[in-house]
Design a protein around this motif. Structure first.
Motif, short mmCIF file in Angstrom:
data_model
loop_
_atom_site.label_atom_id
_atom_site.label_comp_id
_atom_site.label_asym_id
_atom_site.label_seq_id
_atom_site.Cartn_x
_atom_site.Cartn_y
_atom_site.Cartn_z
N THR A 69 0.82 -1.22 0.00
CA THR A 69 0.00 0.00 0.00
C THR A 69 0.85 1.26 0.00
O THR A 69 0.34 2.36 -0.13
N GLY A 70 2.15 1.09 0.16
CA GLY A 70 3.07 2.21 0.31
C GLY A 70 3.40 2.31 1.79
O GLY A 70 2.51 2.22 2.63
N LEU A 71 4.67 2.44 2.10
CA LEU A 71 5.11 2.43 3.50
C LEU A 71 5.52 3.82 3.92
O LEU A 71 6.57 4.31 3.55
N TYR A 72 4.63 4.48 4.67
CA TYR A 72 4.89 5.83 5.16
C TYR A 72 5.25 5.75 6.64
O TYR A 72 4.68 4.96 7.39
N ILE A 73 6.17 6.60 7.05
CA ILE A 73 6.47 6.76 8.48
C ILE A 73 6.53 8.26 8.78
O ILE A 73 6.69 9.07 7.88
N VAL A 74 6.40 8.59 10.06
CA VAL A 74 6.50 9.98 10.50
C VAL A 74 7.73 10.13 11.37
O VAL A 74 7.99 9.29 12.24
N ILE A 75 8.50 11.18 11.10
CA ILE A 75 9.62 11.56 11.96
C ILE A 75 9.45 13.04 12.26
O ILE A 75 9.50 13.87 11.34
N ASP A 76 9.20 13.33 13.52
CA ASP A 76 9.02 14.72 13.98
C ASP A 76 8.02 15.51 13.13
O ASP A 76 8.28 16.64 12.73
N GLY A 77 6.91 14.88 12.81
CA GLY A 77 5.85 15.55 12.06
C GLY A 77 5.98 15.50 10.55
O GLY A 77 5.05 15.81 9.83
N GLY A 78 7.15 15.12 10.05
CA GLY A 78 7.35 14.96 8.61
C GLY A 78 6.98 13.55 8.17
O GLY A 78 7.27 12.59 8.88
N VAL A 79 6.33 13.43 7.02
CA VAL A 79 5.93 12.12 6.51
C VAL A 79 6.91 11.70 5.41
O VAL A 79 7.17 12.47 4.48
N TYR A 80 7.41 10.48 5.54
CA TYR A 80 8.41 9.95 4.62
C TYR A 80 7.89 8.68 3.97
O TYR A 80 7.37 7.79 4.66
N ASP A 81 8.05 8.59 2.64
CA ASP A 81 7.65 7.39 1.91
C ASP A 81 8.87 6.47 1.84
O ASP A 81 9.83 6.74 1.11
N MET A 82 8.82 5.39 2.59
CA MET A 82 9.96 4.47 2.69
C MET A 82 9.84 3.30 1.73
O MET A 82 10.71 2.43 1.72
N THR A 83 8.80 3.26 0.91
CA THR A 83 8.54 2.13 0.04
C THR A 83 9.74 1.76 -0.83
O THR A 83 10.14 0.60 -0.88
N GLY A 84 10.34 2.74 -1.50
CA GLY A 84 11.47 2.47 -2.39
C GLY A 84 12.80 2.37 -1.67
O GLY A 84 13.81 2.01 -2.28
N PHE A 85 12.82 2.66 -0.38
CA PHE A 85 14.05 2.67 0.40
C PHE A 85 14.22 1.43 1.26
O PHE A 85 15.30 1.15 1.75
N ILE A 86 13.16 0.66 1.38
CA ILE A 86 13.14 -0.44 2.35
C ILE A 86 14.28 -1.45 2.14
O ILE A 86 14.86 -1.93 3.11
N GLU A 87 14.63 -1.74 0.90
CA GLU A 87 15.71 -2.70 0.64
C GLU A 87 17.09 -2.08 0.86
O GLU A 87 18.06 -2.80 1.09
N GLY A 119 17.87 -2.97 7.89
CA GLY A 119 16.99 -4.02 7.41
C GLY A 119 15.55 -3.56 7.23
O GLY A 119 15.14 -2.50 7.73
N ALA A 120 14.81 -4.34 6.51
CA ALA A 120 13.43 -4.02 6.19
C ALA A 120 12.49 -4.23 7.38
O ALA A 120 11.48 -3.55 7.51
N LYS A 121 12.84 -5.14 8.26
CA LYS A 121 11.95 -5.52 9.37
C LYS A 121 11.53 -4.34 10.23
O LYS A 121 10.35 -4.18 10.54
N ILE A 122 12.47 -3.50 10.61
CA ILE A 122 12.14 -2.37 11.48
C ILE A 122 11.24 -1.37 10.77
O ILE A 122 10.31 -0.83 11.36
N LEU A 123 11.49 -1.14 9.48
CA LEU A 123 10.63 -0.20 8.73
C LEU A 123 9.22 -0.75 8.60
O LEU A 123 8.24 -0.01 8.73
#
Length: 84
Positions: free
Chosen positions: A18-36, A41-45
């Motif tokens: 679905t797309g892997l988004y995370i928040v760091i200090d209010g900023g939203v980051y798309d980690m989908t293409g960065f996971i590998e 490792g991918a597990k924590i993301l």
């Protein structure tokens, strides 16, 4: 210009499919293409996908890491909820 991401939109982006988004200090980051590429490792993301990962991020990273990847991965800011 940065777009505003709602909490429900963030929550919906909690897997690689679905797309892997995370928040760091209010900023939203798309980690989908960065996971590998993620050195930790991918597990924590995958565990923090769709959530605020600030605490986990700052435990292992410094500001230099955030600045290094911010332009590439940041897609917006989390919508602030009105405080009543």
């Amino acid at each position: 210009m940065s777009k505003t991401i709602s909490q429900s939109d963030l929550s919906a982006h909690n897997t690689v499919d679905t797309g892997l988004y995370i928040v760091i200090d209010g900023g939203v980051y798309d980690m989908t293409g960065f996971i590998e590429e993620h050195p930790g490792g991918a597990k924590i993301l995958k565990r923090v996908g769709g959530k605020d990962a600030s605490k986990q991020f700052w435990k292992y990273h410094n500001e230099g890491i955030l600045k290094k990847y911010q332009e590439r991965l940041k897609i917006g800011n989390l919508e602030e909820k009105a405080k009543l």
